[in-house]
Scaffold this active site. Structure first.
Site, mmCIF file in Angstrom:
data_model
loop_
_atom_site.group_PDB
_atom_site.id
_atom_site.type_symbol
_atom_site.label_atom_id
_atom_site.label_comp_id
_atom_site.label_asym_id
_atom_site.label_seq_id
_atom_site.Cartn_x
_atom_site.Cartn_y
_atom_site.Cartn_z
ATOM 1 N N SER A 146 -9.818 -1.080 6.993
ATOM 2 C CA SER A 146 -9.247 -0.894 5.650
ATOM 3 C C SER A 146 -8.541 -2.094 5.046
ATOM 4 O O SER A 146 -8.207 -2.062 3.876
ATOM 5 C CB SER A 146 -8.294 0.291 5.646
ATOM 6 O OG SER A 146 -9.046 1.463 5.567
ATOM 7 N N SER B 161 -9.761 1.418 2.858
ATOM 8 C CA SER B 161 -8.916 2.283 2.051
ATOM 9 C C SER B 161 -7.834 1.542 1.271
ATOM 10 O O SER B 161 -7.293 2.101 0.323
ATOM 11 C CB SER B 161 -8.258 3.321 2.962
ATOM 12 O OG SER B 161 -7.357 2.689 3.852
ATOM 13 N N LYS C 95 0.860 -1.186 0.000
ATOM 14 C CA LYS C 95 0.000 0.000 0.000
ATOM 15 C C LYS C 95 0.894 1.233 0.000
ATOM 16 O O LYS C 95 1.999 1.198 0.576
ATOM 17 C CB LYS C 95 -0.886 -0.047 1.259
ATOM 18 C CG LYS C 95 -1.934 1.044 1.364
ATOM 19 C CD LYS C 95 -2.785 0.826 2.609
ATOM 20 C CE LYS C 95 -3.878 1.862 2.770
ATOM 21 N NZ LYS C 95 -4.722 1.603 3.967
HETATM 22 N N1 GLN Z 1 -13.159 3.564 6.532
HETATM 23 C C1 GLN Z 1 -12.417 3.945 7.692
HETATM 24 C C2 GLN Z 1 -12.034 5.406 7.624
HETATM 25 O O1 GLN Z 1 -12.255 6.001 6.603
HETATM 26 C C3 GLN Z 1 -11.250 3.044 7.856
HETATM 27 C C4 GLN Z 1 -9.959 3.528 7.341
HETATM 28 C C5 GLN Z 1 -8.804 2.618 7.618
HETATM 29 O O2 GLN Z 1 -8.948 1.534 8.198
HETATM 30 N N2 GLN Z 1 -7.629 3.079 7.229
HETATM 31 O O3 GLN Z 1 -11.528 5.954 8.559
#
Ligand code: GLN
Length: 487
Positions: A178, A154, A79
């Site tokens: 994410s 994400s 990532k």
């Molecule tokens: N969807 C969550 C957010 O937008 C999780 C993000 C993540 O785990 N990096 O904060």
């Protein structure tokens, strides 16, 4: 076996027997990326020369029998928020354009030590903030099964790239789902280890009390292999726990006899739970029962507060972590002739995307004098209650089972204009980060539109071995990704 169907373990077997060489696989994967990635958008960049250099070193190790691990020569994606020395690291944000990592992070070092081939930078929501990958600043990423749908976020690129056969595994970060959400939307296995289990040294910080690093893979066994090489102590991460516990699968063919699987009432009763996801949950519970597991009712009574609690704590920590992107120390700089304040204003105003700015504003608001007690302190108390809910539930069961996402994958644009609807996708995942537990998502079926539906196995603190073993049995019972694709 075609290159896109390879798994980490089958590829390693081929390398060890001499049926394939790491450089052949690397070359084929580069061609798949060249053919498919313009449409898919899984990668932000790859460094072909560096991939082939790593591959030929792995070729040599296999040729003279000095291979380092089952990951030796295996192409793995990162990532875009992992520091990999000499490679760009932008965390999917324009503000970090031009930034090149000066050193390797902890997880990257471990992969290098294992001999893995690090292939490139995978697309993600800006600073890992999002559930659909639609907050990506450079290019969109779509679902490899159907390009009208989101891959989840994400870590959307990390999931899409594995599902599309561009890499055999990848790393993501999970602050509030994410890893698990995109694993669910792309039909993969994704693991969020216990807080403190895997080093976050050299990972761009989002919300430091929640962030955790973990793997994506096609099978539970591949996920285990990656996890085994990632876990363990790193003195450079002060939250790293000083234990080394690689996971093995139990040899005994006892199914799930004696395993108590808890299903939280509040998961099943949640209003937003889609019918197809509910049906997949019920079917999965039958599978677990047929394997000998005992299903027990448990409860997480504070589930209804989880999304609000998460979005207070995560934004507060993000506002503070992102203060360092000021145009002075990292990446791009705008407004240099407008004085210091002009420089800050233009750099941060123009180079952060809308969602990141929304989080900084929310985070500073909940931390500000006058609101701190009402929001931030309250959220910390609810966080404690949620952790207590889990601790109590685990007195009654060994693992908790439930959906990863309340809905199947949704279409691009469907929730992009409504942040609250997007945040609600995280209801089942954020509780785990707030409590610090481990959890994995694996495929359990498909929606009528043919999109994957994932289920989550949640374990107590440091119970990775338990959830991976149960997941392995569940996958073996015929619900796993490989089976579904054949049918
Ligand atoms: N969807 C969550 C957010 O937008 C999780 C993000 C993540 O785990 N990096 O904060």
């Amino acid at each position: 076996m075609t290159i896109t169907n390879l798994t980490i373990s089958s590829c390693h077997t081929d390398f060890a027997s001499g049926a394939r060489r790491p450089s052949d696989v690397a070359q084929e994967m580069i061609s798949v990326i060249q053919q498919k990635d313009e449409q898919l958008g899984a990668f932000l960049s790859i460094d072909e020369k560096d991939i082939m250099r790593q591959a030929s070193e792995a070729d040599e190790r296999y040729a003279n029998g000095t291979q380092r691990s089952p990951l030796d020569g295996i192409p793995i994606g990162l990532k875009d928020n992992f520091l990999h020395k000499g490679q760009p690291c932008r965390a999917g944000s324009k503000i970090l354009d031009g930034f090149v990592s000066p050193y390797d992070g902890g997880a990257v070092r471990k992969l290098k030590e294992a001999g893995a081939i690090l292939t490139g930078r995978m697309n993600c929501d800006e600073f890992a903030m999002g559930s659909s990958n639609e907050n990506a600043a450079y290019r969109p990423c779509v679902n490899p099964i159907n390009a009208e749908y989101v891959p989840g976020g994400s870590s959307g690129g990390s999931a899409a790239g594995v599902a599309a056969g561009m890499v055999l595994g990848s790393l993501g970060t999970d602050t509030g789902g994410s890893i698990r959400l995109p694993a669910s939307f792309c039909g993969l296995v994704g693991l969020k280890p216990t807080y403190g289990r895997v080093s976050r040294f050299g990972v761009v910080a989002f919300a430091s009390s929640l962030d955790q690093v973990g793997p994506f893979a096609k099978t539970v066994d591949d996920c285990r292999l990656l996890y085994n090489h990632l876990q363990g102590f790193d003195a450079r991460d002060t939250t790293s726990r000083n234990i080394d516990e690689p996971v093995t699968f139990s040899e005994k063919e006892t199914g799930l006899k004696g395993v108590r699987v808890g299903v939280p009432k509040s998961f099943v009763e949640h209003d937003g739970l889609d019918d197809e996801v509910r049906a997949t949950l019920m079917y999965s519970l039958d599978v677990l029962k047929s394997l000998g597991a005992t299903i027990v009712d448990v409860d997480l009574p504070h589930l209804k507060y989880a999304v609000a609690t998460y979005y207070i704590i995560a934004t507060a920590e993000a506002a503070s972590n992102l203060a360092r992107y000021d145009g002075i120390r990292y990446g791009q700089r705008l407004g240099e002739t407008d004085g210091l304040e002009g420089l800050y204003r233009q750099t941060r105003g123009q180079l952060f995307g809308d969602e990141v700015k929304r989080r900084i504003l929310l985070g500073n608001y909940v931390l500000s004098a006058g609101y701190f007690d009402a929001y931030y302190r309250k959220a910390q108390k609810v966080r404690r209650l949620l952790a207590h809910d889990y601790a109590k539930a685990f007195e009654e069961c060994d693992v908790i089972f439930g959906p990863t996402s309340p809905t199947p994958p949704f279409k691009l644009g469907e929730k992009a204009a409504d942040p609250l609807a997007m945040y609600l996708s995280d209801i089942y995942t954020v509780t785990v980060n707030l409590a610090g537990n481990c959890a994995l998502s694996l495929n359990a079926g498909f929606s009528k539109d043919g999109l994957p539906i994932g289920m989550q196995l949640i374990g107590g603190l440091y119970q990775e071995s338990t959830i991976l073993n149960v997941a392995h049995r569940f996958e073996g019972a015929g619900l796993g990704r490989q089976q579904q694709i054949k049918s």
